[in-house]
Design a protein around this motif. Structure first.
Motif, mmCIF file in Angstrom:
data_model
loop_
_atom_site.group_PDB
_atom_site.id
_atom_site.type_symbol
_atom_site.label_atom_id
_atom_site.label_comp_id
_atom_site.label_asym_id
_atom_site.label_seq_id
_atom_site.Cartn_x
_atom_site.Cartn_y
_atom_site.Cartn_z
ATOM 1 N N ALA A 98 50.717 40.705 46.477
ATOM 2 C CA ALA A 98 49.892 40.849 45.275
ATOM 3 C C ALA A 98 50.256 39.776 44.251
ATOM 4 O O ALA A 98 49.401 39.297 43.502
ATOM 5 N N ALA A 99 51.525 39.377 44.231
ATOM 6 C CA ALA A 99 51.956 38.327 43.303
ATOM 7 C C ALA A 99 51.226 37.010 43.580
ATOM 8 O O ALA A 99 50.869 36.283 42.644
ATOM 9 N N HIS A 100 51.003 36.703 44.840
ATOM 10 C CA HIS A 100 50.256 35.485 45.180
ATOM 11 C C HIS A 100 48.835 35.572 44.637
ATOM 12 O O HIS A 100 48.305 34.586 44.111
ATOM 13 N N ILE A 101 48.239 36.731 44.760
ATOM 14 C CA ILE A 101 46.870 36.915 44.284
ATOM 15 C C ILE A 101 46.827 36.831 42.762
ATOM 16 O O ILE A 101 45.933 36.209 42.189
ATOM 17 N N ARG A 102 47.811 37.413 42.123
ATOM 18 C CA ARG A 102 47.852 37.339 40.653
ATOM 19 C C ARG A 102 48.042 35.900 40.177
ATOM 20 O O ARG A 102 47.484 35.485 39.163
ATOM 21 N N ARG A 103 48.837 35.123 40.917
ATOM 22 C CA ARG A 103 49.007 33.707 40.551
ATOM 23 C C ARG A 103 47.693 32.945 40.729
ATOM 24 O O ARG A 103 47.348 32.090 39.910
ATOM 25 N N LEU A 104 46.937 33.251 41.777
ATOM 26 C CA LEU A 104 45.615 32.645 41.935
ATOM 27 C C LEU A 104 44.674 33.083 40.819
ATOM 28 O O LEU A 104 43.870 32.291 40.318
ATOM 29 N N GLN A 105 44.803 34.334 40.432
ATOM 30 C CA GLN A 105 43.982 34.836 39.327
ATOM 31 C C GLN A 105 44.302 34.069 38.042
ATOM 32 O O GLN A 105 43.401 33.679 37.301
ATOM 33 N N ALA A 106 45.580 33.803 37.784
ATOM 34 C CA ALA A 106 45.969 33.025 36.609
ATOM 35 C C ALA A 106 45.421 31.597 36.711
ATOM 36 O O ALA A 106 44.954 31.034 35.714
ATOM 37 N N LEU A 107 45.445 31.037 37.912
ATOM 38 C CA LEU A 107 44.885 29.699 38.122
ATOM 39 C C LEU A 107 43.386 29.704 37.843
ATOM 40 O O LEU A 107 42.849 28.762 37.263
ATOM 41 N N SER A 108 42.720 30.797 38.207
ATOM 42 C CA SER A 108 41.276 30.887 37.976
ATOM 43 C C SER A 108 40.937 30.981 36.490
ATOM 44 O O SER A 108 39.830 30.649 36.084
ATOM 45 N N ASN A 136 36.013 27.616 38.178
ATOM 46 C CA ASN A 136 35.275 27.527 39.436
ATOM 47 C C ASN A 136 36.065 28.093 40.618
ATOM 48 O O ASN A 136 35.542 28.150 41.725
ATOM 49 N N LEU A 137 37.296 28.530 40.394
ATOM 50 C CA LEU A 137 38.034 29.252 41.433
ATOM 51 C C LEU A 137 37.592 30.703 41.338
ATOM 52 O O LEU A 137 37.975 31.427 40.413
ATOM 53 N N THR A 138 36.743 31.110 42.277
ATOM 54 C CA THR A 138 36.078 32.411 42.131
ATOM 55 C C THR A 138 36.451 33.441 43.180
ATOM 56 O O THR A 138 35.940 34.556 43.140
ATOM 57 N N GLY A 139 37.329 33.090 44.114
ATOM 58 C CA GLY A 139 37.664 34.076 45.127
ATOM 59 C C GLY A 139 38.863 33.673 45.955
ATOM 60 O O GLY A 139 39.356 32.554 45.869
ATOM 61 N N VAL A 140 39.312 34.641 46.740
ATOM 62 C CA VAL A 140 40.429 34.429 47.650
ATOM 63 C C VAL A 140 40.152 35.211 48.929
ATOM 64 O O VAL A 140 39.603 36.316 48.875
ATOM 65 N N ILE A 141 40.508 34.616 50.028
ATOM 66 C CA ILE A 141 40.411 35.314 51.306
ATOM 67 C C ILE A 141 41.799 35.820 51.663
ATOM 68 O O ILE A 141 42.764 35.052 51.678
ATOM 69 N N ILE A 142 41.876 37.111 51.913
ATOM 70 C CA ILE A 142 43.148 37.737 52.281
ATOM 71 C C ILE A 142 42.985 38.253 53.701
ATOM 72 O O ILE A 142 42.104 39.054 53.966
ATOM 73 N N GLY A 143 43.819 37.806 54.592
ATOM 74 C CA GLY A 143 43.708 38.219 55.991
ATOM 75 C C GLY A 143 44.919 38.996 56.451
ATOM 76 O O GLY A 143 44.999 40.218 56.306
ATOM 77 N N LYS A 144 45.885 38.270 56.968
ATOM 78 C CA LYS A 144 47.059 38.880 57.583
ATOM 79 C C LYS A 144 47.784 39.839 56.643
ATOM 80 O O LYS A 144 48.290 40.876 57.078
ATOM 81 N N ALA A 145 47.832 39.531 55.362
ATOM 82 C CA ALA A 145 48.516 40.398 54.405
ATOM 83 C C ALA A 145 47.875 41.777 54.324
ATOM 84 O O ALA A 145 48.563 42.783 54.138
#
Length: 158
Positions: free
Chosen positions: A121-131, A136-145
């Motif tokens: 979740a921390a990785h996703i939150r860091r991407l959210q902060a980057l967005s 224009n960073l509007t999404g993330v694909i989460i697979g194996k996690a």
């Protein structure tokens, strides 16, 4: 693996919201421009990168084209969405390549979806902060996690 207009037409007719074109997009910029003009936001270009360069044919071949330059080219040709994957991080669960993602976002006028490396979740939150810095960073694909239970949708909603 969508490589023809007829395949994309068939997919959209079946109700597919977004068709991803990868290797064929790299091989033919004209094809990308035609698809973007005909199908608009239904088209996304998948950019897989290894060491900063576009990888094609299932990541087996590294081109001489940088991911940033390719992203700029497809954005300039009218593509509305790019899915960017740094293949070195994909499936590793160690975190996305934030610097490369930011570089792609900075180079284009279209939307970017980050892919590869998410393990928490921390990785996703860091991407959210980057967005929040790059709208224009509007999404993330989460697979194996998700499959491994390292991230759950319930956790992300909090």
């Amino acid at each position: 693996g969508l490589r023809s207009r007829s395949q994309i037409e068939d997919a959209i007719a079946m109700g597919v919201t977004r068709c991803v074109v990868g290797t064929k997009a790299c091989e033919s910029p004209t094809f990308v421009e035609e698809l973007a003009g005909a199908f608009g936001a239904h088209i996304a270009v998948g950019i897989d990168a290894r060491d900063g360069f576009v990888a094609v044919n299932g990541w087996t071949e590294k081109t001489k084209l940088t991911a940033v330059e390719f992203a700029r080219q497809v954005s300039d040709r009218g593509v509305a969405h790019i899915i960017f994957t740094d293949v070195a991080t994909d499936g590793m669960l160690t975190g996305p390549n934030y610097i490369a993602i930011a570089g792609v976002c900075d180079a284009v006028n279209c939307f970017v979806i980050a892919s590869g490396g998410v393990g928490s979740a921390a990785h996703i939150r860091r991407l959210q902060a980057l967005s929040e810095q790059r709208d224009n960073l509007t999404g993330v694909i989460i697979g194996k996690a998700l499959y491994d239970g390292r991230v759950s949708l319930e956790t992300l909603e909090k």
